[in-house]
Design an enzyme around this catalytic site. Structure first.
Site, PDB file in Angstrom:
ATOM      1  N   PRO A  16       2.143 -16.686  21.134  1.00 17.22           N
ATOM      2  CA  PRO A  16       1.377 -16.437  22.349  1.00 17.22           C
ATOM      3  C   PRO A  16       0.527 -15.179  22.294  1.00 17.22           C
ATOM      4  O   PRO A  16       0.930 -14.161  21.726  1.00 17.22           O
ATOM      5  CB  PRO A  16       2.459 -16.310  23.436  1.00 17.22           C
ATOM      6  CG  PRO A  16       3.703 -15.988  22.706  1.00 17.22           C
ATOM      7  CD  PRO A  16       3.596 -16.686  21.378  1.00 17.22           C
ATOM      8  N   ASN A  17      -0.639 -15.309  22.880  1.00 17.40           N
ATOM      9  CA  ASN A  17      -1.619 -14.231  23.063  1.00 17.40           C
ATOM     10  C   ASN A  17      -2.369 -13.860  21.787  1.00 17.40           C
ATOM     11  O   ASN A  17      -3.335 -13.101  21.840  1.00 17.40           O
ATOM     12  CB  ASN A  17      -0.965 -12.975  23.674  1.00 17.40           C
ATOM     13  CG  ASN A  17      -0.307 -13.270  25.009  1.00 17.40           C
ATOM     14  OD1 ASN A  17      -0.958 -13.803  25.904  1.00 17.40           O
ATOM     15  ND2 ASN A  17       0.968 -12.983  25.136  1.00 17.40           N
ATOM     16  N   ARG A  24      -7.967  -8.408  22.442  1.00 22.70           N
ATOM     17  CA  ARG A  24      -6.698  -8.015  23.053  1.00 22.70           C
ATOM     18  C   ARG A  24      -6.263  -6.644  22.521  1.00 22.70           C
ATOM     19  O   ARG A  24      -6.060  -6.476  21.313  1.00 22.70           O
ATOM     20  CB  ARG A  24      -5.642  -9.049  22.680  1.00 22.70           C
ATOM     21  CG  ARG A  24      -4.236  -8.695  23.084  1.00 22.70           C
ATOM     22  CD  ARG A  24      -3.221  -9.581  22.379  1.00 22.70           C
ATOM     23  NE  ARG A  24      -1.898  -9.288  22.887  1.00 22.70           N
ATOM     24  CZ  ARG A  24      -0.769  -9.599  22.270  1.00 22.70           C
ATOM     25  NH1 ARG A  24      -0.798 -10.232  21.110  1.00 22.70           N
ATOM     26  NH2 ARG A  24       0.383  -9.290  22.804  1.00 22.70           N
ATOM     27  N   TYR A  29      -3.849  -3.865  18.136  1.00 23.88           N
ATOM     28  CA  TYR A  29      -3.908  -5.023  17.241  1.00 23.88           C
ATOM     29  C   TYR A  29      -5.165  -5.086  16.384  1.00 23.88           C
ATOM     30  O   TYR A  29      -5.301  -5.991  15.561  1.00 23.88           O
ATOM     31  CB  TYR A  29      -3.757  -6.310  18.065  1.00 23.88           C
ATOM     32  CG  TYR A  29      -2.431  -6.385  18.774  1.00 23.88           C
ATOM     33  CD1 TYR A  29      -1.239  -6.443  18.054  1.00 23.88           C
ATOM     34  CD2 TYR A  29      -2.342  -6.361  20.171  1.00 23.88           C
ATOM     35  CE1 TYR A  29      -0.011  -6.487  18.691  1.00 23.88           C
ATOM     36  CE2 TYR A  29      -1.124  -6.416  20.821  1.00 23.88           C
ATOM     37  CZ  TYR A  29       0.043  -6.470  20.077  1.00 23.88           C
ATOM     38  OH  TYR A  29       1.265  -6.506  20.707  1.00 23.88           O
ATOM     39  N   ASN A  80       3.940 -15.350  12.867  1.00 21.52           N
ATOM     40  CA  ASN A  80       3.939 -14.235  13.815  1.00 21.52           C
ATOM     41  C   ASN A  80       4.267 -14.843  15.172  1.00 21.52           C
ATOM     42  O   ASN A  80       3.399 -15.435  15.818  1.00 21.52           O
ATOM     43  CB  ASN A  80       2.575 -13.537  13.852  1.00 21.52           C
ATOM     44  CG  ASN A  80       2.578 -12.349  14.806  1.00 21.52           C
ATOM     45  OD1 ASN A  80       3.498 -12.189  15.608  1.00 21.52           O
ATOM     46  ND2 ASN A  80       1.551 -11.517  14.731  1.00 21.52           N
ATOM     47  N   ALA A  83       5.347 -12.405  21.259  1.00 23.48           N
ATOM     48  CA  ALA A  83       6.451 -11.958  22.115  1.00 23.48           C
ATOM     49  C   ALA A  83       7.689 -12.846  22.010  1.00 23.48           C
ATOM     50  O   ALA A  83       8.796 -12.395  22.333  1.00 23.48           O
ATOM     51  CB  ALA A  83       5.978 -11.879  23.567  1.00 23.48           C
ATOM     52  N   GLU A 104       8.163 -13.440   8.264  1.00 23.33           N
ATOM     53  CA  GLU A 104       7.809 -13.012   9.620  1.00 23.33           C
ATOM     54  C   GLU A 104       6.801 -11.868   9.522  1.00 23.33           C
ATOM     55  O   GLU A 104       7.011 -10.911   8.776  1.00 23.33           O
ATOM     56  CB  GLU A 104       9.086 -12.540  10.325  1.00 23.33           C
ATOM     57  CG  GLU A 104       8.869 -11.970  11.717  1.00 23.33           C
ATOM     58  CD  GLU A 104      10.171 -11.423  12.313  1.00 23.33           C
ATOM     59  OE1 GLU A 104      11.259 -11.654  11.714  1.00 23.33           O
ATOM     60  OE2 GLU A 104      10.115 -10.748  13.342  1.00 23.33           O
ATOM     61  N   HIS A 106       4.164  -9.148  11.684  1.00 28.08           N
ATOM     62  CA  HIS A 106       3.651  -8.531  12.908  1.00 28.08           C
ATOM     63  C   HIS A 106       2.504  -7.610  12.541  1.00 28.08           C
ATOM     64  O   HIS A 106       2.617  -6.826  11.586  1.00 28.08           O
ATOM     65  CB  HIS A 106       4.747  -7.737  13.631  1.00 28.08           C
ATOM     66  CG  HIS A 106       5.897  -8.593  14.014  1.00 28.08           C
ATOM     67  ND1 HIS A 106       5.844  -9.464  15.081  1.00 28.08           N
ATOM     68  CD2 HIS A 106       7.107  -8.766  13.440  1.00 28.08           C
ATOM     69  CE1 HIS A 106       6.988 -10.123  15.146  1.00 28.08           C
ATOM     70  NE2 HIS A 106       7.767  -9.730  14.168  1.00 28.08           N
ATOM     71  N   ARG A 113       7.256   0.968  18.519  1.00 31.96           N
ATOM     72  CA  ARG A 113       6.796   0.668  19.875  1.00 31.96           C
ATOM     73  C   ARG A 113       7.988   0.632  20.842  1.00 31.96           C
ATOM     74  O   ARG A 113       9.034   1.198  20.565  1.00 31.96           O
ATOM     75  CB  ARG A 113       5.996  -0.634  19.851  1.00 31.96           C
ATOM     76  CG  ARG A 113       4.778  -0.531  18.918  1.00 31.96           C
ATOM     77  CD  ARG A 113       3.968  -1.806  18.898  1.00 31.96           C
ATOM     78  NE  ARG A 113       3.430  -2.104  20.237  1.00 31.96           N
ATOM     79  CZ  ARG A 113       2.922  -3.286  20.582  1.00 31.96           C
ATOM     80  NH1 ARG A 113       2.880  -4.273  19.696  1.00 31.96           N
ATOM     81  NH2 ARG A 113       2.460  -3.486  21.803  1.00 31.96           N
TER      82      ARG A 113
END
Ligand code: DQA
Length: 149
Positions: A16-17, A24, A29, A80, A83, A104, A106, A113
């Site tokens: 998502p996103n 964004r 990012y 990825n 969230a 995985e 990111h 963070r």
């Protein structure tokens, strides 16, 4: 005789996103779009003789369906989960169910963070985790999958 023309495929999954990459939170990012990432992943995979199917969805069930769909056709998954990394037992279970090697990725260093980003449900079923390398992390994930026998 082996079917030499049959391609080895990897599945690239973005959660998502991530469709909004480029606009964004660019301070977090970066400015690279998802289309650019998908293109560079395909190019990197091609250097290893691999092909890529890319999926992005904002819906957990669609991501799960895409993961299931790869189980007899693909040699690995780069994901990825966005969230859903921090919330989704269902995506973890889907990855475990298909039993393909998973990397995985990111874009940001989630460990630098907020606390809620420090836990990943996916990492426990991943061969490797790459966080904080920006778009390069996706290319390195492809390299890792390609290096497997
Ligand atoms: C992300 C990190 C997640 O915490 C966040 O929810 C995302 C993107 C990353 O690529 O850095 O959507 O997975």
């Amino acid at each position: 005789m082996g079917r030499v023309s049959e391609s080895r495929r990897i599945l690239l999954v973005n959660g998502p996103n991530l469709n909004l990459l480029g606009e964004r939170e660019p301070d977090v990012y970066g400015s690279t779009t998802l289309a650019e990432i998908e293109q560079s992943v395909a190019e990197r995979a091609a250097t290893h003789g691999l092909e890529v199917d890319a999926v992005q969805s904002n819906h957990e069930g669609e991501l799960i369906d895409a993961i299931h769909g790869a189980r007899h056709t693909h040699v690995g998954i780069v994901i990825n989960p966005g969230a859903f990394t921090h919330t989704s037992v269902a995506i973890r279970d889907a990855l475990a169910a298909v039993a393909l090697p998973v990397v995985e990725v990111h874009l940001s260093n989630v460990h630098r963070r907020e606390e809620f980003r420090h836990h990943s449900y996916v990492s426990g079923v991943a061969e490797a985790v790459i966080a904080g390398a920006g778009p390069s992390g996706y290319a390195w994930a492809v390299d890792l999958l390609a290096a497997r026998p």
